[in-house]
Design a protein around this motif. Structure first.
Motif, PDB file in Angstrom:
ATOM      1  N   LEU A 191      15.826  23.141  19.518  1.00 30.80           N
ATOM      2  CA  LEU A 191      14.524  22.490  19.530  1.00 30.80           C
ATOM      3  C   LEU A 191      14.193  22.000  18.132  1.00 30.80           C
ATOM      4  O   LEU A 191      14.385  22.708  17.154  1.00 30.80           O
ATOM      5  CB  LEU A 191      13.432  23.463  19.991  1.00 30.80           C
ATOM      6  CG  LEU A 191      13.595  24.067  21.378  1.00 30.80           C
ATOM      7  CD1 LEU A 191      12.482  25.054  21.653  1.00 30.80           C
ATOM      8  CD2 LEU A 191      13.637  22.989  22.447  1.00 30.80           C
TER       9      LEU A 191
ATOM     10  N   THR B 218       8.934  20.114  17.904  1.00 28.75           N
ATOM     11  CA  THR B 218       8.712  20.790  19.180  1.00 28.75           C
ATOM     12  C   THR B 218       8.303  22.237  18.950  1.00 28.75           C
ATOM     13  O   THR B 218       7.387  22.738  19.602  1.00 28.75           O
ATOM     14  CB  THR B 218       9.979  20.722  20.057  1.00 28.75           C
ATOM     15  OG1 THR B 218      10.255  19.355  20.354  1.00 28.75           O
ATOM     16  CG2 THR B 218       9.807  21.495  21.352  1.00 28.75           C
ATOM     17  N   GLN B 219       8.962  22.905  18.011  1.00 29.67           N
ATOM     18  CA  GLN B 219       8.600  24.282  17.697  1.00 29.67           C
ATOM     19  C   GLN B 219       7.168  24.366  17.174  1.00 29.67           C
ATOM     20  O   GLN B 219       6.426  25.299  17.511  1.00 29.67           O
ATOM     21  CB  GLN B 219       9.574  24.866  16.670  1.00 29.67           C
ATOM     22  CG  GLN B 219      10.978  25.053  17.242  1.00 29.67           C
ATOM     23  CD  GLN B 219      11.943  25.599  16.216  1.00 29.67           C
ATOM     24  OE1 GLN B 219      11.659  26.596  15.562  1.00 29.67           O
ATOM     25  NE2 GLN B 219      13.085  24.948  16.061  1.00 29.67           N
TER      26      GLN B 219
ATOM     27  N   LEU C 147       8.203  24.069  28.824  1.00 30.03           N
ATOM     28  CA  LEU C 147       8.908  23.432  27.724  1.00 30.03           C
ATOM     29  C   LEU C 147       9.143  21.960  28.040  1.00 30.03           C
ATOM     30  O   LEU C 147       9.030  21.105  27.165  1.00 30.03           O
ATOM     31  CB  LEU C 147      10.237  24.148  27.451  1.00 30.03           C
ATOM     32  CG  LEU C 147      11.100  23.569  26.342  1.00 30.03           C
ATOM     33  CD1 LEU C 147      10.344  23.508  25.012  1.00 30.03           C
ATOM     34  CD2 LEU C 147      12.382  24.373  26.186  1.00 30.03           C
TER      35      LEU C 147
ATOM     36  N   LEU D 267       8.306  18.784  25.690  1.00 27.90           N
ATOM     37  CA  LEU D 267       9.335  17.819  25.297  1.00 27.90           C
ATOM     38  C   LEU D 267       8.944  16.404  25.706  1.00 27.90           C
ATOM     39  O   LEU D 267       9.142  15.457  24.942  1.00 27.90           O
ATOM     40  CB  LEU D 267      10.687  18.197  25.905  1.00 27.90           C
ATOM     41  CG  LEU D 267      11.345  19.453  25.339  1.00 27.90           C
ATOM     42  CD1 LEU D 267      12.523  19.868  26.211  1.00 27.90           C
ATOM     43  CD2 LEU D 267      11.771  19.252  23.903  1.00 27.90           C
TER      44      LEU D 267
ATOM     45  N   ASP E 209      10.602  14.290  22.352  1.00 28.16           N
ATOM     46  CA  ASP E 209      11.659  14.870  21.520  1.00 28.16           C
ATOM     47  C   ASP E 209      12.906  15.144  22.348  1.00 28.16           C
ATOM     48  O   ASP E 209      12.810  15.575  23.493  1.00 28.16           O
ATOM     49  CB  ASP E 209      11.191  16.202  20.916  1.00 28.16           C
ATOM     50  CG  ASP E 209      10.612  16.063  19.543  1.00 28.16           C
ATOM     51  OD1 ASP E 209      10.624  14.950  18.996  1.00 28.16           O
ATOM     52  OD2 ASP E 209      10.154  17.083  19.001  1.00 28.16           O
TER      53      ASP E 209
ATOM     54  N   ILE F 178      16.505  17.251  23.084  1.00 29.01           N
ATOM     55  CA  ILE F 178      17.065  18.592  22.894  1.00 29.01           C
ATOM     56  C   ILE F 178      18.413  18.391  22.226  1.00 29.01           C
ATOM     57  O   ILE F 178      19.214  17.581  22.675  1.00 29.01           O
ATOM     58  CB  ILE F 178      17.252  19.328  24.240  1.00 29.01           C
ATOM     59  CG1 ILE F 178      15.912  19.552  24.905  1.00 29.01           C
ATOM     60  CG2 ILE F 178      17.979  20.630  24.033  1.00 29.01           C
ATOM     61  CD1 ILE F 178      16.019  20.199  26.266  1.00 29.01           C
TER      62      ILE F 178
ATOM     63  N   ILE G 299      16.664  29.551  26.469  1.00 27.46           N
ATOM     64  CA  ILE G 299      17.069  28.359  25.717  1.00 27.46           C
ATOM     65  C   ILE G 299      18.543  28.460  25.350  1.00 27.46           C
ATOM     66  O   ILE G 299      19.283  27.480  25.434  1.00 27.46           O
ATOM     67  CB  ILE G 299      16.204  28.187  24.445  1.00 27.46           C
ATOM     68  CG1 ILE G 299      14.754  27.911  24.827  1.00 27.46           C
ATOM     69  CG2 ILE G 299      16.755  27.106  23.534  1.00 27.46           C
ATOM     70  CD1 ILE G 299      14.513  26.570  25.457  1.00 27.46           C
TER      71      ILE G 299
END
Length: 123
Positions: A2, A6-7, A72, A76, A81, A83, A104
């Motif tokens: 990620l 995103t985090q 999630l 996203l 974003d 992956i 994940i």
């Protein structure tokens, strides 16, 4: 796997849901980066500006849905974003994101396995 963005979005959503207005102090973003993050989360209908509040700080927003209903995938899509599964999941990721890191990590490994099976010669 990620991105930092995103985090950061995950942390922001968690902080808003818990009423923590410290603006995710673990992430040092410029004023413009915070604005972009809030704008994307708003457009993705994950957060909304509270009445009579000025945008730009965590205390100005509320979640549009309970945190338990935000996936999630929702984040996203809102953040637009990708992956990144071109590297194995790191130990530090597991330490930093304990509960979700296992899922994940599995997703990352499955994606890596499938990608390894796609040969350029098959194109």
């Amino acid at each position: 796997m990620l991105s930092k963005r995103t985090q950061t979005a995950i942390s922001v959503l968690y902080d808003i849901s818990s009423g923590n207005a410290l603006q995710s102090v673990n992430f040092l973003l410029s004023k413009g980066e915070w604005k972009e993050l809030f704008d994307k989360l708003e457009k993705g209908r994950l957060i909304r500006l509270l009445p009579n509040k000025e945008s730009g700080s965590l205390s100005s927003y509320e979640l549009c849905h309970p945190l338990t209903n935000i996936s999630l995938l929702d984040i996203l899509e809102a953040m637009d974003d990708p992956i990144r599964c071109n590297t194995p999941t790191s130990e530090t990721f597991y330490v930093r994101h304990s509960q979700m890191a296992k899922k994940i990590g599995v997703l990352n490994q499955v994606a890596r396995t499938f990608l390894a099976e796609i040969k350029v010669s098959d194109w």
